[in-house]
Write a protein that holds these residues in place. Sequence first.
Motif, PDB file in Angstrom:
ATOM      1  N   TRP A   1      18.175 122.014  89.808  1.00  9.12           N
ATOM      2  CA  TRP A   1      17.299 122.443  88.714  1.00  9.12           C
ATOM      3  C   TRP A   1      16.149 123.248  89.315  1.00  9.12           C
ATOM      4  CZ3 TRP A   1      18.307 122.145  83.651  1.00  9.12           C
ATOM      5  CH2 TRP A   1      19.255 121.214  83.207  1.00  9.12           C
ATOM      6  N   PHE A   2      15.886 124.384  88.714  1.00  8.68           N
ATOM      7  CA  PHE A   2      14.785 125.243  89.122  1.00  8.68           C
ATOM      8  C   PHE A   2      13.913 125.508  87.906  1.00  8.68           C
ATOM      9  CE2 PHE A   2      15.984 126.677  93.408  1.00  8.68           C
ATOM     10  CZ  PHE A   2      17.255 126.147  93.474  1.00  8.68           C
ATOM     11  N   ARG A   3      12.696 125.977  88.145  1.00  5.87           N
ATOM     12  CA  ARG A   3      11.825 126.341  87.035  1.00  5.87           C
ATOM     13  C   ARG A   3      11.013 127.569  87.409  1.00  5.87           C
ATOM     14  NH1 ARG A   3       7.668 121.132  87.164  1.00  5.87           N
ATOM     15  NH2 ARG A   3       6.627 121.628  89.145  1.00  5.87           N
ATOM     16  N   GLN A   4      10.621 128.287  86.372  1.00  2.00           N
ATOM     17  CA  GLN A   4       9.784 129.472  86.578  1.00  2.00           C
ATOM     18  C   GLN A   4       8.775 129.574  85.446  1.00  2.00           C
ATOM     19  OE1 GLN A   4      11.904 133.186  87.103  1.00  2.00           O
ATOM     20  NE2 GLN A   4      10.174 134.073  88.179  1.00  2.00           N
ATOM     21  N   ALA A   5       7.529 129.549  85.821  1.00  5.98           N
ATOM     22  CA  ALA A   5       6.437 129.724  84.860  1.00  5.98           C
ATOM     23  C   ALA A   5       6.035 131.195  84.842  1.00  5.98           C
ATOM     24  CB  ALA A   5       5.260 128.843  85.253  1.00  5.98           C
ATOM     25  N   PRO A   6       5.451 131.656  83.747  1.00  9.71           N
ATOM     26  CA  PRO A   6       5.036 133.069  83.658  1.00  9.71           C
ATOM     27  C   PRO A   6       4.119 133.448  84.815  1.00  9.71           C
ATOM     28  CG  PRO A   6       4.922 132.032  81.508  1.00  9.71           C
ATOM     29  CD  PRO A   6       5.207 130.931  82.496  1.00  9.71           C
ATOM     30  N   GLY A   7       4.460 134.554  85.469  1.00 14.55           N
ATOM     31  CA  GLY A   7       3.634 135.035  86.559  1.00 14.55           C
ATOM     32  C   GLY A   7       3.821 134.314  87.875  1.00 14.55           C
ATOM     33  N   LYS A   8       4.761 133.377  87.918  1.00 12.92           N
ATOM     34  CA  LYS A   8       4.998 132.621  89.149  1.00 12.92           C
ATOM     35  C   LYS A   8       6.438 132.797  89.614  1.00 12.92           C
ATOM     36  CE  LYS A   8       1.496 129.044  88.371  1.00 12.92           C
ATOM     37  NZ  LYS A   8       1.237 127.582  88.367  1.00 12.92           N
ATOM     38  N   GLU A   9       6.649 132.508  90.891  1.00 18.23           N
ATOM     39  CA  GLU A   9       7.994 132.584  91.430  1.00 18.23           C
ATOM     40  C   GLU A   9       8.841 131.394  90.994  1.00 18.23           C
ATOM     41  OE1 GLU A   9       6.960 134.988  95.586  1.00 18.23           O
ATOM     42  OE2 GLU A   9       7.836 132.990  95.661  1.00 18.23           O
ATOM     43  N   ARG A  10      10.154 131.594  91.021  1.00 20.45           N
ATOM     44  CA  ARG A  10      11.058 130.496  90.696  1.00 20.45           C
ATOM     45  C   ARG A  10      10.916 129.403  91.750  1.00 20.45           C
ATOM     46  NH1 ARG A  10      17.001 131.749  88.501  1.00 20.45           N
ATOM     47  NH2 ARG A  10      15.609 132.876  87.074  1.00 20.45           N
ATOM     48  N   GLU A  11      10.881 128.165  91.301  1.00 20.25           N
ATOM     49  CA  GLU A  11      10.642 127.010  92.177  1.00 20.25           C
ATOM     50  C   GLU A  11      11.778 126.011  92.050  1.00 20.25           C
ATOM     51  OE1 GLU A  11       6.956 123.901  92.779  1.00 20.25           O
ATOM     52  OE2 GLU A  11       7.633 124.277  90.723  1.00 20.25           O
TER      53      GLU A  11
ATOM     54  N   TYR B   1      16.007 126.086  84.783  1.00 24.04           N
ATOM     55  CA  TYR B   1      17.339 126.616  84.981  1.00 24.04           C
ATOM     56  C   TYR B   1      18.205 125.639  85.767  1.00 24.04           C
ATOM     57  CZ  TYR B   1      15.081 131.079  83.872  1.00 24.04           C
ATOM     58  OH  TYR B   1      14.377 132.087  83.269  1.00 24.04           O
ATOM     59  N   CYS B   2      19.451 125.559  85.373  1.00 26.29           N
ATOM     60  CA  CYS B   2      20.465 124.815  86.109  1.00 26.29           C
ATOM     61  C   CYS B   2      21.179 125.802  87.035  1.00 26.29           C
ATOM     62  CB  CYS B   2      21.428 124.208  85.098  1.00 26.29           C
ATOM     63  SG  CYS B   2      22.901 123.461  85.787  1.00 26.29           S
ATOM     64  N   ALA B   3      21.577 125.327  88.221  1.00 31.81           N
ATOM     65  CA  ALA B   3      22.236 126.216  89.171  1.00 31.81           C
ATOM     66  C   ALA B   3      23.286 125.472  89.977  1.00 31.81           C
ATOM     67  CB  ALA B   3      21.208 126.846  90.100  1.00 31.81           C
ATOM     68  N   ALA B   4      24.274 126.221  90.444  1.00 36.88           N
ATOM     69  CA  ALA B   4      25.360 125.652  91.238  1.00 36.88           C
ATOM     70  C   ALA B   4      25.582 126.494  92.479  1.00 36.88           C
ATOM     71  CB  ALA B   4      26.650 125.592  90.426  1.00 36.88           C
ATOM     72  N   THR B   5      25.872 125.825  93.591  1.00 38.68           N
ATOM     73  CA  THR B   5      26.159 126.549  94.830  1.00 38.68           C
ATOM     74  C   THR B   5      27.655 126.854  94.924  1.00 38.68           C
ATOM     75  OG1 THR B   5      26.660 124.578  96.136  1.00 38.68           O
ATOM     76  CG2 THR B   5      24.342 125.226  95.978  1.00 38.68           C
ATOM     77  N   PRO B   6      28.028 127.729  95.836  1.00 37.15           N
ATOM     78  CA  PRO B   6      29.458 127.899  96.140  1.00 37.15           C
ATOM     79  C   PRO B   6      29.975 126.633  96.820  1.00 37.15           C
ATOM     80  CG  PRO B   6      28.158 129.738  96.964  1.00 37.15           C
ATOM     81  CD  PRO B   6      27.193 128.667  96.589  1.00 37.15           C
ATOM     82  N   LEU B   7      31.299 126.475  96.867  1.00 33.69           N
ATOM     83  CA  LEU B   7      31.872 125.337  97.571  1.00 33.69           C
ATOM     84  C   LEU B   7      31.495 125.402  99.053  1.00 33.69           C
ATOM     85  CD1 LEU B   7      35.437 125.354  95.998  1.00 33.69           C
ATOM     86  CD2 LEU B   7      33.576 123.764  95.507  1.00 33.69           C
TER      87      LEU B   7
ATOM     88  N   TRP C   1      23.950 130.564  87.743  1.00 32.82           N
ATOM     89  CA  TRP C   1      22.721 130.165  87.052  1.00 32.82           C
ATOM     90  C   TRP C   1      22.964 130.105  85.549  1.00 32.82           C
ATOM     91  CZ3 TRP C   1      18.240 129.071  89.785  1.00 32.82           C
ATOM     92  CH2 TRP C   1      18.259 129.399  91.151  1.00 32.82           C
ATOM     93  N   GLY C   2      22.285 129.158  84.915  1.00 34.22           N
ATOM     94  CA  GLY C   2      22.313 129.111  83.462  1.00 34.22           C
ATOM     95  C   GLY C   2      21.279 130.050  82.885  1.00 34.22           C
ATOM     96  N   GLN C   3      21.186 130.058  81.550  1.00 31.69           N
ATOM     97  CA  GLN C   3      20.270 130.979  80.875  1.00 31.69           C
ATOM     98  C   GLN C   3      18.869 130.410  80.741  1.00 31.69           C
ATOM     99  OE1 GLN C   3      22.230 128.904  79.324  1.00 31.69           O
ATOM    100  NE2 GLN C   3      20.886 128.002  77.772  1.00 31.69           N
TER     101      GLN C   3
END
Length: 125
Positions: free
Chosen positions: A36-46, A94-100, A115-117
């Motif tokens: 799980w990642f998050r991004q606030a306005p004006g900030k980088e994805r964390e 955001y939800c995310a998945a790595t390659p195998l 990545w999800g929407q």
Amino acid sequence: QAQLVESGGGSVQSGGSLRLSCAASGYTVSKRCMGWFRQAPGKEREGVAGIASDGNTVYVDSVKGRFTITRDNANDAIYLQMNSLKPEDTAMYYCAATPLGAICPSLSAGRYRAWGQGTQVTVSS
């Protein structure tokens, strides 16, 4: 077509709880690192939380003790239980998945390929 679809976001007051869900179609969640990642306005994805195929987890310091990532292998889904929410948790999640075969658990966005929407979480004081 493989995709990740998040749900469960919303608006809550400080101290409240939300549970985010991520449905993974076309992916076998049990064989991948998920995060799980998050991004606030004006900030980088964390990176917020990550879970490996063996169940090991990792959290960013700011959410430790408040957020919990879990995985449902039978339904190819992951969840993020968020308790004691704070205004600074406000972001698009955001939800995310790595390659195998990826090294994980990981909070590094570069290791994730799918990545999800996103789903919006807003915490008011």
